[in-house]
Design a protein around this motif. Sequence first.
Motif, mmCIF file in Angstrom:
data_model
loop_
_atom_site.group_PDB
_atom_site.id
_atom_site.type_symbol
_atom_site.label_atom_id
_atom_site.label_comp_id
_atom_site.label_asym_id
_atom_site.label_seq_id
_atom_site.Cartn_x
_atom_site.Cartn_y
_atom_site.Cartn_z
ATOM 1 N N LEU A 1 -14.122 44.811 11.233
ATOM 2 C CA LEU A 1 -14.596 44.733 12.606
ATOM 3 C C LEU A 1 -15.938 44.014 12.704
ATOM 4 N N ARG A 2 -16.772 44.165 11.695
ATOM 5 C CA ARG A 2 -18.086 43.530 11.744
ATOM 6 C C ARG A 2 -18.008 42.011 11.698
ATOM 7 N N ARG A 3 -16.895 41.480 11.198
ATOM 8 C CA ARG A 3 -16.757 40.023 11.132
ATOM 9 C C ARG A 3 -16.539 39.400 12.506
ATOM 10 N N LYS A 4 -16.198 40.210 13.498
ATOM 11 C CA LYS A 4 -15.998 39.682 14.844
ATOM 12 C C LYS A 4 -17.341 39.231 15.411
ATOM 13 N N PRO A 5 -17.410 38.029 15.974
ATOM 14 C CA PRO A 5 -18.706 37.538 16.475
ATOM 15 C C PRO A 5 -19.232 38.337 17.659
ATOM 16 N N PHE A 6 -18.329 38.796 18.538
ATOM 17 C CA PHE A 6 -18.742 39.567 19.706
ATOM 18 C C PHE A 6 -17.774 40.728 19.830
ATOM 19 N N LEU A 7 -18.090 41.829 19.159
ATOM 20 C CA LEU A 7 -17.163 42.954 19.047
ATOM 21 C C LEU A 7 -17.053 43.685 20.381
ATOM 22 N N ARG A 8 -15.821 43.829 20.848
ATOM 23 C CA ARG A 8 -15.534 44.543 22.092
ATOM 24 C C ARG A 8 -14.661 45.758 21.788
ATOM 25 N N ALA A 9 -14.875 46.809 22.552
ATOM 26 C CA ALA A 9 -14.121 48.042 22.365
ATOM 27 C C ALA A 9 -13.607 48.545 23.705
ATOM 28 N N ALA A 10 -12.525 49.309 23.654
ATOM 29 C CA ALA A 10 -11.971 49.981 24.834
ATOM 30 C C ALA A 10 -11.900 51.471 24.541
ATOM 31 N N ALA A 11 -12.047 52.276 25.578
ATOM 32 C CA ALA A 11 -12.045 53.728 25.386
ATOM 33 C C ALA A 11 -11.402 54.405 26.580
ATOM 34 N N CYS A 12 -10.730 55.516 26.311
ATOM 35 C CA CYS A 12 -10.163 56.348 27.380
ATOM 36 C C CYS A 12 -11.231 57.283 27.912
ATOM 37 N N THR A 13 -11.241 57.479 29.223
ATOM 38 C CA THR A 13 -12.138 58.442 29.850
ATOM 39 C C THR A 13 -11.314 59.370 30.736
ATOM 40 N N PRO A 14 -11.589 60.666 30.717
ATOM 41 C CA PRO A 14 -10.845 61.588 31.589
ATOM 42 C C PRO A 14 -11.040 61.232 33.053
ATOM 43 N N HIS A 15 -10.030 61.507 33.842
ATOM 44 C CA HIS A 15 -10.117 61.214 35.270
ATOM 45 C C HIS A 15 -11.207 62.067 35.921
ATOM 46 N N GLY A 16 -12.025 61.426 36.722
ATOM 47 C CA GLY A 16 -13.086 62.148 37.425
ATOM 48 C C GLY A 16 -14.275 62.497 36.563
ATOM 49 N N SER A 17 -14.402 61.893 35.388
ATOM 50 C CA SER A 17 -15.548 62.200 34.533
ATOM 51 C C SER A 17 -16.831 61.661 35.169
ATOM 52 N N ASP A 18 -17.932 62.363 34.960
ATOM 53 C CA ASP A 18 -19.197 61.987 35.579
ATOM 54 C C ASP A 18 -19.825 60.812 34.830
ATOM 55 N N PRO A 19 -20.795 60.119 35.445
ATOM 56 C CA PRO A 19 -21.426 58.964 34.782
ATOM 57 C C PRO A 19 -22.075 59.302 33.446
ATOM 58 N N LEU A 20 -22.589 60.514 33.305
ATOM 59 C CA LEU A 20 -23.218 60.899 32.036
ATOM 60 C C LEU A 20 -22.192 60.939 30.910
ATOM 61 N N ALA A 21 -21.013 61.458 31.191
ATOM 62 C CA ALA A 21 -19.963 61.509 30.171
ATOM 63 C C ALA A 21 -19.486 60.111 29.807
ATOM 64 N N ARG A 22 -19.359 59.232 30.808
ATOM 65 C CA ARG A 22 -18.949 57.852 30.514
ATOM 66 C C ARG A 22 -20.018 57.137 29.693
ATOM 67 N N ARG A 23 -21.285 57.409 30.024
ATOM 68 C CA ARG A 23 -22.365 56.784 29.273
ATOM 69 C C ARG A 23 -22.375 57.253 27.822
ATOM 70 N N ALA A 24 -22.084 58.519 27.590
ATOM 71 C CA ALA A 24 -22.037 59.037 26.226
ATOM 72 C C ALA A 24 -20.926 58.361 25.421
ATOM 73 N N THR A 25 -19.785 58.109 26.059
ATOM 74 C CA THR A 25 -18.702 57.403 25.366
ATOM 75 C C THR A 25 -19.114 55.983 25.006
ATOM 76 N N ILE A 26 -19.776 55.310 25.938
ATOM 77 C CA ILE A 26 -20.215 53.935 25.681
ATOM 78 C C ILE A 26 -21.221 53.894 24.538
ATOM 79 N N GLU A 27 -22.195 54.800 24.554
ATOM 80 C CA GLU A 27 -23.216 54.807 23.500
ATOM 81 C C GLU A 27 -22.618 55.128 22.136
ATOM 82 N N THR A 28 -21.586 55.964 22.122
ATOM 83 C CA THR A 28 -20.931 56.280 20.851
ATOM 84 C C THR A 28 -20.317 55.030 20.230
ATOM 85 N N LEU A 29 -19.644 54.209 21.035
ATOM 86 C CA LEU A 29 -19.001 53.012 20.510
ATOM 87 C C LEU A 29 -20.008 51.897 20.257
ATOM 88 N N VAL A 30 -21.079 51.857 21.032
ATOM 89 C CA VAL A 30 -22.129 50.876 20.758
ATOM 90 C C VAL A 30 -22.756 51.158 19.391
#
Length: 345
Positions: A99-128
């Motif tokens: 994965l590190r060989r990718k020049p611009f690594l992109r990821a996708a993640a599932c989020t529960p329906h109706g999750s608050d912005p804090l929970a979505r931000r935590a998912t993003i930071e985990t993958l970052v």
Amino acid sequence: MTASLDQLRRCHFAVDLGAARSRVYIKGSGLVVDQPSVAAVNTRTGALIAVGELAERMNGRTPDYIRVVRPVSGGSVVDIEMAQRMLRQLIGDRMRRTLRRKPFLRAAACTPHGSDPLARRATIETLVGLGARRVELVDTLIAAAVGCELPVERPEATMVMVCGAAATQLAVLSLGSIVTAQRVPVGGEAVDHAIVQHLRHQHELMLPSQSVRPLQVALSGNGLTAQGPAFTDIHGRDVATGLARSVRVNTAAVRDAIQTPLTAILDGVGKVLRECPPDLVADLADRGIVMVGGSALLPGLDQMLRQATGMPVNIAERPDVCAIEGLGAMMEGRIQPLELHKLTR
């Protein structure tokens, strides 16, 4: 769905962080990780001892200086650093180097329906923290519907129920979007807790953490219906004496004990149907409900829904991996959006 299909096609890997299991899908390689969301940590040194299935087997069997933690609770990341360490260990050095060989690594993640912005931000930071430069979020309901090959892009009603460990999510979809949805904070863990409390109050027996699932398996066959097995033997610890003891449990009483959490799921189904337009409800009368998620395999739950709603209820072929497989299908470009041709005057 917050991310478009074009954005998802640019992603290199997808992650489904669930309260029970974590799954990772790598573009071109398929599903590479399907392990429990559990990590064992040495509290004296802070070292990570085990993750996944090995850490889950350690639960309740460790000395004081080893702690078994779950960095994901209720479908949301509660410990970002531990979730990153767990995922790094699960993915492995070889896949991480790829994965590190990718020049611009992109990821996708599932989020529960109706999750608050804090929970979505935590998912993003985990993958970052894993090296992703950009993270696309997809609603779990849409990903699960795509994963079980429902025609979500057509102007037809499809109803999907995601039965997770911490919550149950229900939605009616049409034209690639959610029409009505409901998130019920009742899942497989609530059913396990109801069984544990029943045995504690009625039989004064404390169950080990890994003995609840065998009891649910004892309800298999006709499951929650009265035609299931009459009795089953359960081993545990006596509440008063602390000694090992076995009791013969009436499975009919266990079925009554878990009716309370399951009633909340039935109420959620009714609420979604009441808020749905009549034309879509007419479609659902023929197509019914598709159940996905690990808790969809709870014996007899589909029969209860069928009796309560009067609609067909089907369980997906591989209900536990439908969400991550849906993300993978969108990343691989196997899903084509509905094309609308412009009207000419």
